[in-house]
Design a protein around this motif. Structure first.
Motif, PDB file in Angstrom:
ATOM      1  N   VAL A 263       0.842  -1.199   0.000  1.00 37.61           N
ATOM      2  CA  VAL A 263       0.000   0.000   0.000  1.00 37.61           C
ATOM      3  C   VAL A 263       0.876   1.247   0.000  1.00 37.61           C
ATOM      4  CG1 VAL A 263      -1.748   1.317   1.255  1.00 37.61           C
ATOM      5  CG2 VAL A 263      -1.917  -1.176   1.157  1.00 37.61           C
ATOM      6  N   GLY A 264       1.937   1.230   0.809  1.00 37.57           N
ATOM      7  CA  GLY A 264       2.844   2.365   0.837  1.00 37.57           C
ATOM      8  C   GLY A 264       3.487   2.618  -0.510  1.00 37.57           C
ATOM      9  N   LEU A 265       3.929   1.552  -1.184  1.00 45.47           N
ATOM     10  CA  LEU A 265       4.540   1.717  -2.503  1.00 45.47           C
ATOM     11  C   LEU A 265       3.526   2.230  -3.521  1.00 45.47           C
ATOM     12  CD1 LEU A 265       6.799  -1.467  -2.655  1.00 45.47           C
ATOM     13  CD2 LEU A 265       7.590   0.905  -2.689  1.00 45.47           C
ATOM     14  N   GLU A 390     -11.616   0.703  -5.546  1.00 44.57           N
ATOM     15  CA  GLU A 390     -11.826   0.092  -4.231  1.00 44.57           C
ATOM     16  C   GLU A 390     -10.952   0.815  -3.210  1.00 44.57           C
ATOM     17  OE1 GLU A 390     -13.873  -2.338  -3.502  1.00 44.57           O
ATOM     18  OE2 GLU A 390     -14.335  -3.329  -5.413  1.00 44.57           O
ATOM     19  N   ASP A 391     -11.544   1.158  -2.071  1.00 47.51           N
ATOM     20  CA  ASP A 391     -10.785   1.805  -1.011  1.00 47.51           C
ATOM     21  C   ASP A 391      -9.870   0.808  -0.304  1.00 47.51           C
ATOM     22  OD1 ASP A 391     -11.975   4.254  -1.473  1.00 47.51           O
ATOM     23  OD2 ASP A 391     -13.575   3.917  -0.011  1.00 47.51           O
ATOM     24  N   VAL A 392      -8.809   1.323   0.294  1.00 47.76           N
ATOM     25  CA  VAL A 392      -7.956   0.534   1.179  1.00 47.76           C
ATOM     26  C   VAL A 392      -8.232   0.985   2.609  1.00 47.76           C
ATOM     27  CG1 VAL A 392      -5.606  -0.061   1.868  1.00 47.76           C
ATOM     28  CG2 VAL A 392      -6.169   0.208  -0.550  1.00 47.76           C
ATOM     29  N   GLU A 393      -8.733   0.091   3.418  1.00 46.10           N
ATOM     30  CA  GLU A 393      -9.017   0.409   4.809  1.00 46.10           C
ATOM     31  C   GLU A 393      -8.101  -0.398   5.717  1.00 46.10           C
ATOM     32  OE1 GLU A 393     -13.104  -0.066   5.780  1.00 46.10           O
ATOM     33  OE2 GLU A 393     -13.808   1.472   4.372  1.00 46.10           O
ATOM     34  N   PHE A 394      -7.514   0.292   6.679  1.00 50.26           N
ATOM     35  CA  PHE A 394      -6.695  -0.366   7.690  1.00 50.26           C
ATOM     36  C   PHE A 394      -7.543  -0.578   8.939  1.00 50.26           C
ATOM     37  CE2 PHE A 394      -3.537   1.188   4.861  1.00 50.26           C
ATOM     38  CZ  PHE A 394      -2.373   0.458   5.078  1.00 50.26           C
ATOM     39  N   TRP A 395      -7.238  -1.620   9.677  1.00 49.44           N
ATOM     40  CA  TRP A 395      -7.967  -1.902  10.918  1.00 49.44           C
ATOM     41  C   TRP A 395      -6.987  -2.397  11.965  1.00 49.44           C
ATOM     42  CZ3 TRP A 395      -8.757  -5.958  14.282  1.00 49.44           C
ATOM     43  CH2 TRP A 395      -9.804  -5.812  15.195  1.00 49.44           C
ATOM     44  N   GLY A 396      -7.251  -2.003  13.209  1.00 50.51           N
ATOM     45  CA  GLY A 396      -6.539  -2.588  14.322  1.00 50.51           C
ATOM     46  C   GLY A 396      -5.778  -1.580  15.147  1.00 50.51           C
ATOM     47  N   TRP A 397      -5.771  -1.827  16.422  1.00 52.57           N
ATOM     48  CA  TRP A 397      -5.017  -1.015  17.375  1.00 52.57           C
ATOM     49  C   TRP A 397      -3.875  -1.841  17.967  1.00 52.57           C
ATOM     50  CZ3 TRP A 397      -5.230  -3.059  22.322  1.00 52.57           C
ATOM     51  CH2 TRP A 397      -4.478  -2.373  23.300  1.00 52.57           C
ATOM     52  N   GLY A 398      -4.142  -3.068  18.378  1.00 51.40           N
ATOM     53  CA  GLY A 398      -3.074  -3.928  18.873  1.00 51.40           C
ATOM     54  C   GLY A 398      -2.230  -4.443  17.725  1.00 51.40           C
ATOM     55  N   ARG A 400      -2.199  -4.216  13.381  1.00 49.76           N
ATOM     56  CA  ARG A 400      -2.782  -3.334  12.366  1.00 49.76           C
ATOM     57  C   ARG A 400      -2.288  -3.694  10.968  1.00 49.76           C
ATOM     58  NH1 ARG A 400      -5.965   0.911  12.431  1.00 49.76           N
ATOM     59  NH2 ARG A 400      -5.875   2.500  10.803  1.00 49.76           N
ATOM     60  N   GLY A 401      -3.199  -3.613  10.019  1.00 53.88           N
ATOM     61  CA  GLY A 401      -2.851  -3.838   8.626  1.00 53.88           C
ATOM     62  C   GLY A 401      -4.062  -3.569   7.760  1.00 53.88           C
ATOM     63  N   PRO A 402      -3.880  -3.540   6.429  1.00 58.23           N
ATOM     64  CA  PRO A 402      -5.013  -3.338   5.531  1.00 58.23           C
ATOM     65  C   PRO A 402      -5.927  -4.556   5.537  1.00 58.23           C
ATOM     66  CG  PRO A 402      -3.025  -3.760   4.261  1.00 58.23           C
ATOM     67  CD  PRO A 402      -2.613  -3.678   5.692  1.00 58.23           C
ATOM     68  N   THR A 403      -7.234  -4.315   5.485  1.00 58.24           N
ATOM     69  CA  THR A 403      -8.193  -5.431   5.468  1.00 58.24           C
ATOM     70  C   THR A 403      -8.310  -6.021   4.078  1.00 58.24           C
ATOM     71  OG1 THR A 403     -10.016  -3.863   5.155  1.00 58.24           O
ATOM     72  CG2 THR A 403      -9.487  -4.516   7.428  1.00 58.24           C
ATOM     73  N   THR A 404      -8.148  -5.189   3.057  1.00 58.18           N
ATOM     74  CA  THR A 404      -8.176  -5.666   1.665  1.00 58.18           C
ATOM     75  C   THR A 404      -7.215  -4.811   0.854  1.00 58.18           C
ATOM     76  OG1 THR A 404     -10.028  -4.189   1.107  1.00 58.18           O
ATOM     77  CG2 THR A 404     -10.581  -6.464   1.745  1.00 58.18           C
ATOM     78  N   LEU A 405      -6.785  -5.359  -0.270  1.00 58.12           N
ATOM     79  CA  LEU A 405      -5.934  -4.614  -1.209  1.00 58.12           C
ATOM     80  C   LEU A 405      -6.242  -5.129  -2.614  1.00 58.12           C
ATOM     81  CD1 LEU A 405      -3.764  -2.624  -1.989  1.00 58.12           C
ATOM     82  CD2 LEU A 405      -2.031  -4.314  -1.329  1.00 58.12           C
ATOM     83  N   HIS A 406      -7.165  -4.459  -3.296  1.00 56.36           N
ATOM     84  CA  HIS A 406      -7.586  -4.861  -4.624  1.00 56.36           C
ATOM     85  C   HIS A 406      -6.611  -4.317  -5.659  1.00 56.36           C
ATOM     86  CE1 HIS A 406     -11.550  -6.484  -3.457  1.00 56.36           C
ATOM     87  NE2 HIS A 406     -11.474  -5.571  -2.489  1.00 56.36           N
ATOM     88  N   CYS A 407      -6.156  -5.213  -6.534  1.00 54.99           N
ATOM     89  CA  CYS A 407      -5.165  -4.845  -7.547  1.00 54.99           C
ATOM     90  C   CYS A 407      -5.566  -5.375  -8.909  1.00 54.99           C
ATOM     91  CB  CYS A 407      -3.788  -5.393  -7.170  1.00 54.99           C
ATOM     92  SG  CYS A 407      -3.108  -4.667  -5.658  1.00 54.99           S
ATOM     93  N   THR A 408      -5.065  -4.710  -9.946  1.00 56.96           N
ATOM     94  CA  THR A 408      -5.289  -5.150 -11.329  1.00 56.96           C
ATOM     95  C   THR A 408      -3.963  -5.103 -12.080  1.00 56.96           C
ATOM     96  OG1 THR A 408      -5.813  -2.915 -12.083  1.00 56.96           O
ATOM     97  CG2 THR A 408      -7.665  -4.269 -11.321  1.00 56.96           C
ATOM     98  N   TRP A 409      -3.936  -5.775 -13.223  1.00 54.08           N
ATOM     99  CA  TRP A 409      -2.777  -5.722 -14.116  1.00 54.08           C
ATOM    100  C   TRP A 409      -3.216  -6.264 -15.481  1.00 54.08           C
ATOM    101  CZ3 TRP A 409      -3.516  -8.831  -9.949  1.00 54.08           C
ATOM    102  CH2 TRP A 409      -3.640 -10.205 -10.159  1.00 54.08           C
ATOM    103  N   GLU A 410      -2.482  -5.864 -16.486  1.00 53.01           N
ATOM    104  CA  GLU A 410      -2.756  -6.356 -17.824  1.00 53.01           C
ATOM    105  C   GLU A 410      -2.086  -7.706 -18.005  1.00 53.01           C
ATOM    106  OE1 GLU A 410      -1.872  -3.698 -20.965  1.00 53.01           O
ATOM    107  OE2 GLU A 410      -3.043  -2.032 -20.137  1.00 53.01           O
TER     108      GLU A 410
END
Length: 411
Positions: A263-265, A390-398, A400-410
């Motif tokens: 996600v950072g990249l 598609e949004d990227v949502e992070f979750w967690g306090w103890g 933490r990470g993204p809940t989903t990461l939708h990607c595409t490519w040719e």
């Protein structure tokens, strides 16, 4: 004539009374940014604990001889005793001595490539020709849990089952909210963790029976036998809490660290291109990703062994302090623009893996799993793009990470 120094007015921290667990799970950063600014060590009522939020205070508490490890109440309720992250003295030395031999860099280098690379390739083959994937569920978490599951000796357990266990343990461990009497706000929140532990026991007990009689080259078998007198093994009740620690933290960290780094990249397309073109940059990208969104965000704690003063706060003996490493890694006193992912940030040490004698034992292993998984991903799909519909949502306090990461490519 010497001026009389006026006493400093303590900050008004009454706003902490309104902080809720749902706020922290959804987005802890605003709360902790304010804590770093106003009170780097402060009591947070909903957590029933003091919280350290800056790099300086986290490191001071983590390495101070005046503190020792303690597990958070929700963590203790989830893992039981003696979990490796919450014990001290001879028990901690024995448990670290039990798990560390398989995690030494020279040992990890012997087998990690043969373990992780085929797993990564197998998951990639399932979707690389489809032109789209949800990478948290299709790749990052599965590669992480399958690699560790096989290392532990749980080849017979499906990756979906391993993911289900770690998510249930995660939600149980972070069910930390308490009322003014220190009672859990949501005692039912531990039910699914208890269910996961019962399933784990039903699966692992027969394997332990087998490994007691016939030792094998699996991590759990080594935990039973290594360092014990001939003919003796460690009791299963003694090692189960650490098995649970592994099935949560050791599975979560590489999977979510990898996903957060991606996600950072994606937030810096020119840096994504650099890393795809030069795989030698992958370790640096992972280090920044772990700082940017620390997978083990605020899951460890210490307790004072005597009356002590930290950051101007007097703490009586027996006071627990939660170490919020995810907040410390966004400390503006240490990092410029810490909310931004930056591959070219000066390589300052971060606290994603903790500090002191309870720092994560699997630092090298986790980094190698992430490195190999990212190498394979970019080799197979160099034109990877985030699906911006598609949004990227992070979750967690103890944790933490993204809940989903939708990607595409040719294709």
């Amino acid at each position: 004539m010497t001026a009389v120094q006026q006493p400093t007015t303590p900050p008004d921290l009454s706003w902490l009374e309104s902080v809720s667990m749902s706020q922290l799970e959804r987005n802890p950063y605003p709360t902790y940014e304010r804590l770093r600014r106003e009170a780097p060590l402060a009591f947070v009522p909903v957590l029933g604990s003091y919280v350290a939020s800056t790099a300086e205070v986290c490191r001071e508490v983590a390495t101070s001889p005046d503190f020792e490890a303690v597990i958070t109440p929700a963590g203790g309720r989830t893992f039981g005793h003696p979990a490796i992250i919450g014990v001290n003295g001879d028990i901690h030395a024995d448990l670290r001595g039990m798990v560390e031999p398989q995690l030494q860099p020279v040992e990890v280098d012997r087998w990690v490539d043969d373990l992780v690379r085929p797993i990564a390739r197998r998951y990639l083959e399932a979707f690389e020709d489809s032109g789209r994937a949800e990478l948290v569920g299709d790749y990052c978490e599965p590669v992480s849990v399958r690699s560790l599951g096989d290392l532990l000796g749980l080849q017979s357990v499906s990756s979906d089952q391993l993911r289900d266990w770690f998510h249930k343990l995660n939600r149980s461990f972070t069910n930390a909210g308490v009322d003014e009497d220190g009672e859990f706000l949501n005692p039912e929140g531990f039910r699914e963790g208890d269910e996961a532990k019962a399933e784990i026991r039903a699966t692992v007990d027969p394997l332990i029976d087998q490994w007691i009689a016939e030792p094998a080259d699996t991590a759990i078998s080594h935990w039973l036998h290594d360092g014990m007198p001939p003919g003796q093994t460690r009791e299963r009740e003694y090692i189960y809490p650490t098995i649970y620690v592994y099935l949560l933290g050791a599975m979560q960290e590489p999977g979510h660290g990898l996903a957060s780094t991606l996600v950072g990249l994606f937030s810096r397309p020119e840096q994504m291109e650099e890393v795809v073109d030069d795989p030698a940059l992958i370790p640096r990208a992972i280090s920044e990703g772990m700082r940017w969104t620390s997978p083990i965000w605020s899951a460890t704690a210490r307790i004072s062994t005597r009356d002590v003063t930290v950051a101007g706060v007097d703490l009586p003996a027996g006071t627990p302090v939660i170490l919020s490493y995810g907040a410390a890694n966004h400390d503006t006193g240490r990092y410029d623009a810490p909310t931004e992912f930056d591959l070219h940030r000066p390589p300052l040490p971060h606290l994603a893996f903790g500090a002191g004698n309870h720092a994560c034992a699997g630092i090298y292993y986790a980094n190698q799993v992430m490195r190999i998984a990212m190498e394979e991903l970019f080799e197979a799909i160099p034109n990877l793009e985030r699906d911006t519909s598609e949004d990227v949502e992070f979750w967690g306090w103890g944790f933490r990470g993204p809940t989903t990461l939708h990607c595409t490519w040719e294709v």
